[in-house]
Scaffold this motif. Structure first.
Motif, PDB file in Angstrom:
ATOM      1  N   LYS A  51       0.880  -1.167  -0.095  1.00 55.80           N
ATOM      2  CA  LYS A  51      -0.074   0.000   0.080  1.00 55.80           C
ATOM      3  C   LYS A  51       1.121   1.298  -0.023  1.00 55.80           C
ATOM      4  CE  LYS A  51      -3.767  -2.233   2.652  1.00 55.80           C
ATOM      5  NZ  LYS A  51      -4.532  -2.242   3.781  1.00 55.80           N
ATOM      6  N   SER A  53       0.955   5.583  -0.165  1.00 56.35           N
ATOM      7  CA  SER A  53      -0.124   6.908   0.151  1.00 56.35           C
ATOM      8  C   SER A  53       0.971   7.831   0.582  1.00 56.35           C
ATOM      9  CB  SER A  53      -1.044   6.490   1.336  1.00 56.35           C
ATOM     10  OG  SER A  53      -0.382   6.128   2.525  1.00 56.35           O
ATOM     11  N   THR A  56      -0.369  13.368   5.329  1.00 55.30           N
ATOM     12  CA  THR A  56      -1.524  14.198   5.190  1.00 55.30           C
ATOM     13  C   THR A  56      -1.442  15.344   6.368  1.00 55.30           C
ATOM     14  OG1 THR A  56      -3.168  12.892   6.446  1.00 55.30           O
ATOM     15  CG2 THR A  56      -3.131  12.829   3.976  1.00 55.30           C
ATOM     16  N   ALA A  60      -6.730  16.249   8.506  1.00 54.80           N
ATOM     17  CA  ALA A  60      -7.256  15.505   7.204  1.00 54.80           C
ATOM     18  C   ALA A  60      -8.209  14.404   7.582  1.00 54.80           C
ATOM     19  CB  ALA A  60      -6.039  14.980   6.448  1.00 54.80           C
ATOM     20  N   THR A  61      -9.215  14.267   6.645  1.00 60.32           N
ATOM     21  CA  THR A  61     -10.324  13.184   7.203  1.00 60.32           C
ATOM     22  C   THR A  61      -9.972  11.886   6.460  1.00 60.32           C
ATOM     23  OG1 THR A  61     -11.770  13.837   5.160  1.00 60.32           O
ATOM     24  CG2 THR A  61     -11.920  14.911   7.504  1.00 60.32           C
ATOM     25  N   GLY A  62      -8.847  11.836   5.487  1.00 59.00           N
ATOM     26  CA  GLY A  62      -8.613  10.443   4.812  1.00 59.00           C
ATOM     27  C   GLY A  62      -7.342  10.357   4.455  1.00 59.00           C
ATOM     28  N   ILE A  63      -7.000   9.364   3.718  1.00 61.41           N
ATOM     29  CA  ILE A  63      -5.627   8.992   3.234  1.00 61.41           C
ATOM     30  C   ILE A  63      -5.617   9.501   1.816  1.00 61.41           C
ATOM     31  CG2 ILE A  63      -5.152   7.250   4.838  1.00 61.41           C
ATOM     32  CD1 ILE A  63      -5.445   5.451   2.384  1.00 61.41           C
TER      33      ILE A  63
END
Length: 402
Positions: A51, A53, A56, A60-63
């Motif tokens: 994985k 990424s 952030t 931040a609310t997500g990757i």
């Protein structure tokens, strides 16, 4: 004496507010965008997954997935295993393969912007088998009884090894006020209409099966011992009154044998994640990685792990843990009794209290009055009491054995 973090922040805030300071403008800075890599290669014959990424900001609310990268793993004999992107930032090997004993493996990533990331060659350590998993009941430092799940393992490596553990735990719970029937909504507009129907088979019979995965970094080593044998190592602590071990409990334990580099990385990561160590100033970006960017000075978050793995599942009944003591359910009978309500189908304003309550309540039964008023024919109970699907699905997992 240790001070809690919250207290430190309190004292710091008071200090700032009571001091004479000059105002200043905060510069608008752009946070670094570092590559985050999750890569574990084991001796399992399978399609391995990596994985990618980007780091952030805290709010931040997500990757942010790293898409369209070229990913591969090569061994010391120049065999290359290519990966393909199956979802944004998730790459799976095109062919199944397994890491081989004493071979070294190198991870290579080329991102969409042309930057290259290369790991150091990592060697697969020898295997160690989980000998058994068992449970004991002991008092913790507060004098409270806990169920402690422990493991033994044995290896042919006389020099000692490094270990990491993960687990998935599955537990059986029971809805306290489960009924075989439920309320079906025929019309959710005036004139409101409802009926009582039998629950379908997929609703189960009042039991649910929740699953949780380990979150902590669990490490041990046998290098400092006289023999390479893990003895009674605790991998999970559960308060004796916890509903997880109320009826029947299963743990699926994964044991990874690590090389020294990987063990040192997890030890440092574990120290960074320790909420009680208020003096630790380690930042995740400062934890050394075995993956290097072709851009000088760029930090890489993550580690390329090459390890052997052994897995084992066991089951425990409540009677195996405390034969003479009953369990505590996830919700008490008194709470359920207090949640009983007998709403009207329609009130004087033309609204339906029954319809509104069906989002949080379920059918419990009929009034004891043989001739109840037609406008209040049902008794409801809080959904958490009548159903347990908020904890897990109502049907047994395929692996479950009663």
């Amino acid at each position: 004496m240790k001070l809690k973090k919250n207290n430190l922040w309190f004292y710091f805030t008071i200090l700032v507010l009571t001091s004479c300071v000059e105002t200043f403008e905060i510069e608008d800075t752009t946070p670094e965008s570092n590559l985050v890599i999750e890569a574990i290669l084991t001796d399992e014959l399978k399609n391995h997954t990596i994985k990618l990424s980007r780091t952030t900001t805290i709010d931040a609310t997500g990757i942010i997935p790293e898409k369209n990268a070229s990913v591969s793993i090569s061994d010391e004999s120049s065999t290359v295993y290519d990966f393909q992107e199956i979802e944004d930032g998730i790459f799976r090997s095109i062919s199944s393969f397994s890491a081989e004993l004493n071979k070294t493996y190198t991870l290579t990533i080329i991102t969409n912007d042309g930057n290259k990331y290369t790991s150091t060659p990592e060697k697969l350590p020898s295997k160690s088998d989980i000998e058994n998993i068992f449970i004991t009941v002991e008092e913790n430092d507060l004098g409270e009884p806990e169920a402690i799940i422990k493991t033994n393992s044995v290896s042919s490596n006389s020099e000692g090894q490094y270990y990491r553990y993960e687990y998935d735990e599955t537990f059986k719970v029971r809805a306290p006020v489960w009924r075989t029937k439920k309320i079906n909504i025929i019309s959710d507009t005036p004139p409101y209409q409802f009926e009582i129907i039998n629950k379908p088979p997929e609703d189960g019979i009042g039991f649910c099966y929740g699953t949780k995965s380990s979150k902590n970094i669990i490490l041990t080593e046998t290098k400092t011992l006289s023999q390479d044998k893990v003895l009674e190592f605790p991998v999970r602590y559960i308060p004796i009154e916890n509903y997880l071990i109320g009826i029947r409990y299963s743990i699926f334990l994964k044991q990874y044998v690590l090389n020294k580099n990987t063990y040192d990385y997890y030890q440092l990561l574990n120290k960074f994640s320790d909420p009680d160590d208020i003096f630790s100033q380690t930042q995740v970006g400062n934890i050394p990685s075995n993956i290097i960017s072709s851009r000088s000075g760029e930090k890489v978050i993550g580690f390329f792990e090459v390890s052997t793995i052994t897995q084992k599942r066991v089951f425990f009944n409540r009677s195996d843990i405390t034969p003479d003591k009953d369990y505590t359910n996830y919700v008490s009978v008194s709470e359920c009794t207090n949640s009983l309500i007998q709403p009207q189908i329609v009130n004087s304003l033309g609204q339906s209290p029954l319809l509104n309550l069906l989002s949080t309540h379920v059918f419990q039964g009929f009034p004891e009055d043989p001739n109840p008023p037609p406008n209040i024919p049902y008794i409801l109970v809080a959904r958490v009491c009548g159903e347990c699907t908020h904890i897990g699905p109502p049907l047994k997992p395929d692996f479950w054995i009663d």
